[in-house]
Write a protein that holds these residues in place. Structure first.
Motif, mmCIF file in Angstrom:
data_model
loop_
_atom_site.group_PDB
_atom_site.id
_atom_site.type_symbol
_atom_site.label_atom_id
_atom_site.label_comp_id
_atom_site.label_asym_id
_atom_site.label_seq_id
_atom_site.Cartn_x
_atom_site.Cartn_y
_atom_site.Cartn_z
ATOM 1 N N ILE A 1 0.736 -1.241 0.066
ATOM 2 C CA ILE A 1 0.136 0.017 0.037
ATOM 3 C C ILE A 1 0.949 1.176 -0.150
ATOM 4 N N PRO A 2 0.365 2.379 -0.395
ATOM 5 C CA PRO A 2 -0.876 2.577 -0.946
ATOM 6 C C PRO A 2 -1.194 2.131 -2.373
ATOM 7 N N PRO A 3 -2.459 1.907 -2.824
ATOM 8 C CA PRO A 3 -2.831 1.720 -4.148
ATOM 9 C C PRO A 3 -2.056 2.811 -5.186
ATOM 10 N N ILE A 4 -1.393 2.250 -6.313
ATOM 11 C CA ILE A 4 -0.975 3.042 -7.192
ATOM 12 C C ILE A 4 -1.806 3.781 -7.953
ATOM 13 N N PRO A 5 -1.503 4.907 -8.753
ATOM 14 C CA PRO A 5 -2.381 5.624 -9.515
ATOM 15 C C PRO A 5 -3.362 4.903 -10.155
ATOM 16 N N ALA A 6 -2.683 4.018 -11.151
ATOM 17 C CA ALA A 6 -3.431 3.161 -12.057
ATOM 18 C C ALA A 6 -4.504 2.227 -11.406
ATOM 19 N N GLU A 7 -4.278 1.875 -10.346
ATOM 20 C CA GLU A 7 -5.142 0.964 -9.460
ATOM 21 C C GLU A 7 -6.449 2.013 -8.963
ATOM 22 N N MET A 8 -6.004 3.157 -8.603
ATOM 23 C CA MET A 8 -7.204 4.216 -8.079
ATOM 24 C C MET A 8 -8.004 4.485 -9.408
ATOM 25 N N GLN A 9 -7.443 4.607 -10.288
ATOM 26 C CA GLN A 9 -7.953 4.976 -11.790
ATOM 27 C C GLN A 9 -9.093 4.080 -12.042
ATOM 28 N N SER A 10 -8.609 2.839 -11.848
ATOM 29 C CA SER A 10 -9.315 1.537 -12.658
ATOM 30 C C SER A 10 -10.439 1.165 -11.379
ATOM 31 N N THR A 11 -10.409 1.505 -10.150
ATOM 32 C CA THR A 11 -11.473 1.016 -9.444
ATOM 33 C C THR A 11 -12.418 2.138 -9.173
ATOM 34 N N GLN A 12 -13.513 1.926 -8.871
ATOM 35 C CA GLN A 12 -14.723 2.799 -8.705
ATOM 36 C C GLN A 12 -15.481 2.307 -7.419
ATOM 37 N N ILE A 13 -15.538 3.239 -6.513
ATOM 38 C CA ILE A 13 -16.432 2.915 -5.308
ATOM 39 C C ILE A 13 -17.848 3.747 -5.267
ATOM 40 N N LEU A 14 -18.915 3.090 -5.059
ATOM 41 C CA LEU A 14 -20.111 3.606 -5.086
ATOM 42 C C LEU A 14 -20.408 3.728 -3.445
ATOM 43 N N ARG A 15 -21.321 4.673 -3.178
ATOM 44 C CA ARG A 15 -21.572 5.239 -2.022
ATOM 45 C C ARG A 15 -23.270 4.983 -1.941
ATOM 46 N N VAL A 16 -23.778 4.141 -1.367
ATOM 47 C CA VAL A 16 -25.268 4.092 -1.425
ATOM 48 C C VAL A 16 -26.042 4.728 -0.055
ATOM 49 N N THR A 17 -26.775 5.623 -0.175
ATOM 50 C CA THR A 17 -27.343 6.184 0.945
ATOM 51 C C THR A 17 -28.701 5.501 1.204
ATOM 52 N N ILE A 18 -28.867 5.075 2.120
ATOM 53 C CA ILE A 18 -29.824 4.025 2.556
ATOM 54 C C ILE A 18 -31.217 4.880 2.659
ATOM 55 N N ASP A 19 -32.209 4.687 2.110
ATOM 56 C CA ASP A 19 -33.467 5.256 2.088
ATOM 57 C C ASP A 19 -34.354 4.483 3.354
ATOM 58 N N SER A 20 -34.259 2.884 2.947
ATOM 59 C CA SER A 20 -34.992 2.309 3.998
ATOM 60 C C SER A 20 -34.396 0.789 4.020
#
Length: 275
Positions: A168-187
């Motif tokens: 670690i940390p992840p290299i720039p190429a790893e950060m660019q190819s990875t996407q994180i979704l944040r799900v705001t919970i409604d119910s």
């Protein structure tokens, strides 16, 4: 001392339980524990208004709060999902934000089987299980600090302490190819069955049936086997943090499934047998 009041998700059209509602709960802690102990979450969404079929994807995710990292499992949390930058769910999420929507509407399901419930009749067979369903809005995480935080949390959900014991940390190429979704919970809601078989009074009074049909619960639990080193591995001994995790997880899984298979019927289940 004032009594503790567990936080609950509000009931709505999506998450209100009808069938076997006595097995359900809207308690945040119960929902979040099921999600965080499920290795694979199933995420469903509508990929395109013109497509009649919803899409459903197996994804890795965890409940957490970047804004309040010290939050407990019983506090309001977001669900973070890990994926590839150009996957369909990521593209559709970005398009939803670009169109002015609060995010991509998603449904997240987590399920764990804890036992095979073998009853007197086929109609009364069931599973002991834990399940949770979340409804919320998914948005791509664009802040680098939040993204790294989520990647660490999700990595440690595979094996605790794993993130700090890797390159670690992840290299720039790893950060660019990875996407994180944040799900705001409604119910959200959860549903659990964790007790012995339930049959009708008529069947249980039928001596011919009772004398010939084996009835009981077969515990089901995830078991981690002996680690197999990679051909490229140069570390002679399996690290202690991995061994401890495997041992504790196997013991906890066995204990839970066994206890569930022996637990007496709750009051409502005695008058409402499985079907």
């Amino acid at each position: 001392m004032a009594p503790k009041h567990d936080l609950q998700y509000p009931k709505g059209a999506q998450n209100t339980l009808n069938r076997y509602s006595d097995r359900g709960s809207y308690d945040l802690e119960k929902v979040h524990k099921i999600v965080n102990s499920t290795p694979v979450l199933h995420v469903s969404f509508q990929p395109d208004p013109s497509d009649p079929f919803p899409a459903i994807l197996p994804m890795i995710g965890q409940m957490g709060s970047f804004e309040r990292p010290s939050s407990s499992i019983s506090d309001p949390l977001d669900c973070y999902l890990h994926g590839y930058i150009s996957s369909r769910v990521m593209n559709v999420s970005r398009a939803a934000i670009a169109s002015g929507k609060p995010g991509l509407p998603v449904c997240i399901a987590a399920s764990k089987v804890d036992g095979l419930v073998l009853s007197l009749t086929p109609n009364s067979h069931s599973y002991n299980y834990r399940s949770a369903v979340l409804f919320g809005y998914a948005t791509p995480v664009t802040d680098t600090e939040e993204k790294e935080w989520a990647m660490e949390m999700i990595t440690n959900s595979v094996v605790p302490q794993r993130y700090d014991n890797t390159r670690i940390p992840p290299i720039p190429a790893e950060m660019q190819s990875t996407q994180i979704l944040r799900v705001t919970i409604d119910s959200a809601s959860s549903k659990v069955r964790d007790w012995i078989p339930s049959d009708s009074a008529e069947d249980m009074a039928n001596k011919e049936v009772v004398d010939k049909v084996w009835v009981g619960v077969v515990p089901v639990y995830e078991t981690y086997g002996e680690p197999i080193p990679s051909p490229l591995n140069k570390v002679e001994k399996v690290p202690e943090y991995i061994e401890e995790f495997l041992k504790e997880s196997n013991e906890e899984g066995l204990a839970y499934a066994t206890a569930a298979g022996k637990r007496p019927l709750p009051v409502k289940a005695k008058t409402n047998h499985d079907e």
